[in-house]
Enzyme design. Structure first.
Site, PDB file in Angstrom:
ATOM      1  CB  SER A 232      40.206  49.232 -11.249  1.00  0.00           C
ATOM      2  OG  SER A 232      40.565  48.050 -11.917  1.00  0.00           O
ATOM      3  CG  ASP A 327      39.552  50.350 -19.150  1.00  0.00           C
ATOM      4  OD1 ASP A 327      40.589  49.666 -19.149  1.00  0.00           O
ATOM      5  OD2 ASP A 327      38.801  50.465 -18.172  1.00  0.00           O
ATOM      6  CG  HIS A 361      41.907  50.523 -16.109  1.00  0.00           C
ATOM      7  ND1 HIS A 361      40.582  50.143 -16.110  1.00  0.00           N
ATOM      8  CD2 HIS A 361      42.412  50.141 -14.892  1.00  0.00           C
ATOM      9  CE1 HIS A 361      40.297  49.560 -14.967  1.00  0.00           C
ATOM     10  NE2 HIS A 361      41.390  49.547 -14.203  1.00  0.00           N
TER      11      HIS A 361
END
Length: 428
Positions: A232, A327, A361
């Site tokens: 991330s 995602d 994600h």
């Protein structure tokens, strides 16, 4: 509980978090239908659970490796489905299992499918985050705040800097599991941990430089460069570490951005990169109460934002890009494609990439509960992470093996013997 029914976990009820177990039931009536349940409580006291219905064979046995679930949290043959399908009854909860000294304890049980579902058998699976012999050392040296994990033995071992979570504390799960596979791993916090500031307005690359120097001076670390692993927001920081600092041989970027996001990046008190910002008005509300934020980040390729792009073309080490097409946090696949195209345009071949079409994600070490939504640290509200649970779980298994292979290859260390020794010791 029935004394005849037996629930077995093979090869052992005690294993590393990232290892599969074979769940078997025996002593049932031929063709008996039962419900198998799994439940666990995370470090915040939140309970996660799953259940699936199975039919015994003619011998009164069930093997989750080969027998299909007929209904419940998942359907079909899913040997580890009871683990990845566990959910909290409260919406937007992510299973918090970050402290390496606390195993992930999962209680499996078999219940009659009729009436109140009387329990017939149960077994406990102790899923360790840290293999036997791995050392855990809290680090508070200079500016560094983190935890160092070291495999048993004299080494030399390949070294990895884990940028899993940079604020609010240190997440030890991924780092401790990598150490259990033969890597010396330092996981660090950037703010909000111990005596660090609760919030920051800028990021300084000097902090990661200091962390790398600390890691390389450890006795068990070889003289090769280090690896960096991210996820991330820390993905763009890992790109900057690889692009601006020497000695970074291998960088794993997981569902990050190709530009420096949220906070400006400094080095030696001079700004290197401005921050690519978010437009929170582009968050899309959903029926679950969680927001969808895929389109909230400004376009890094827009002319006014190109200055925030991390100059990965100047990096000397190799990259492993990992992107999920589903995602919903942001467009990881698009950012990966942009980086691949840019590296090719500069005549670079120092990268490999892998894409998971139906994953979300949060790609983590495998066999943990899938998280569809949870509170976003920056947004302060629940957001959707994306992914189809079964496909996401499969992606985590594949990715975890890929990461270890990548680091072993690029950091020139054959950790096979160490890994085998750790695996044997943890099951004994």
């Amino acid at each position: 509980m029935s004394s005849q029914v037996r629930l077995r976990l093979q090869p052992s009820a005690r294993c590393l978090y990232d290892e599969p177990v074979q769940v078997k039931v025996a002593g049932l009536r031929p063709r008996q239908v039962v419900t198998i349940r799994a439940r666990s409580t995370d470090e915040k006291g939140v309970e996660f659970s799953s259940s699936a219905t199975y039919r015994a064979d003619g011998s009164g046995e069930i093997d989750l490796d080969t027998d299909p679930s007929l209904g419940g949290s998942y359907v079909g043959v899913e040997p580890m489905g009871l683990l990845w399908s566990m959910r909290s009854e409260t919406l937007h909860k992510r299973c918090q299992k970050n402290k390496a000294l606390n195993p992930h304890v999962v209680k499996f049980s078999v219940h009659e499918d009729e009436g109140e579902g009387r329990m017939l058998a149960e077994a406990t699976n102790e899923r360790l985050l840290m293999g036997d012999g791995v050392s855990r050392l809290p680090v508070k040296e200079g500016n560094i705040r983190g935890v160092l994990f070291t495999p048993p033995g004299t080494g030399p071992f390949p070294a990895v800097l884990d940028l899993y979570t940079l604020g609010g504390g240190v997440s030890e799960k991924r780092a401790s599991l990598l150490a259990s596979r033969g890597f010396v791993v330092l996981t660090v916090a950037l703010y909000g941990h111990d005596d660090m500031p609760k919030n920051i307005q800028e990021v300084h690359l000097d902090y990661f430089e200091e962390s790398i120097k600390f890691l390389k001076k450890q006795d068990q670390v070889g003289n090769k460069g280090v690896g960096v692993i991210s996820l991330s927001k820390s993905g763009d920081l890992a790109l900057s570490v690889a692009s601006y600092l020497p000695g970074v041989e291998a960088t794993v970027w997981i569902n990050g951005c190709s530009a420096n996001t949220a906070l400006p990046l400094y080095y030696k008190r001079s700004q290197l990169l401005p921050a690519l910002m978010f437009d929170l008005t582009k968050l899309i509300p959903t029926e679950s109460g969680a927001m969808m934020g895929k389109y909230a980040l400004h376009n890094p390729l827009a002319e006014e934002n190109k200055g925030s792009l991390v100059p990965i073309e100047q990096a000397e080490g190799r990259f492993l890009f990992v992107a999920s097409e589903d995602d919903l946090n942001w467009d990881s696949k698009g950012y990966m494609d942009e980086m691949v195209e840019r590296l090719k345009r500069h005549g670079k071949e120092n990268f490999e990439s892998v894409c998971y079409p139906a994953a979300g994600h949060y790609l983590e070490p495998p066999y943990g509960p899938y998280c569809p939504s949870s509170i976003h640290g920056l947004v302060g509200k629940p957001v959707l992470w994306g992914g189809e649970p079964r496909s996401h779980a499969a992606a985590e298994v594949h990715m975890w093996k890929k990461i270890q292979e990548f680091f072993r290859t690029q950091l020139s260390c054959d950790a096979t013997a160490t890994e085998a020794e750790l695996s044997i010791r943890v099951q004994s």
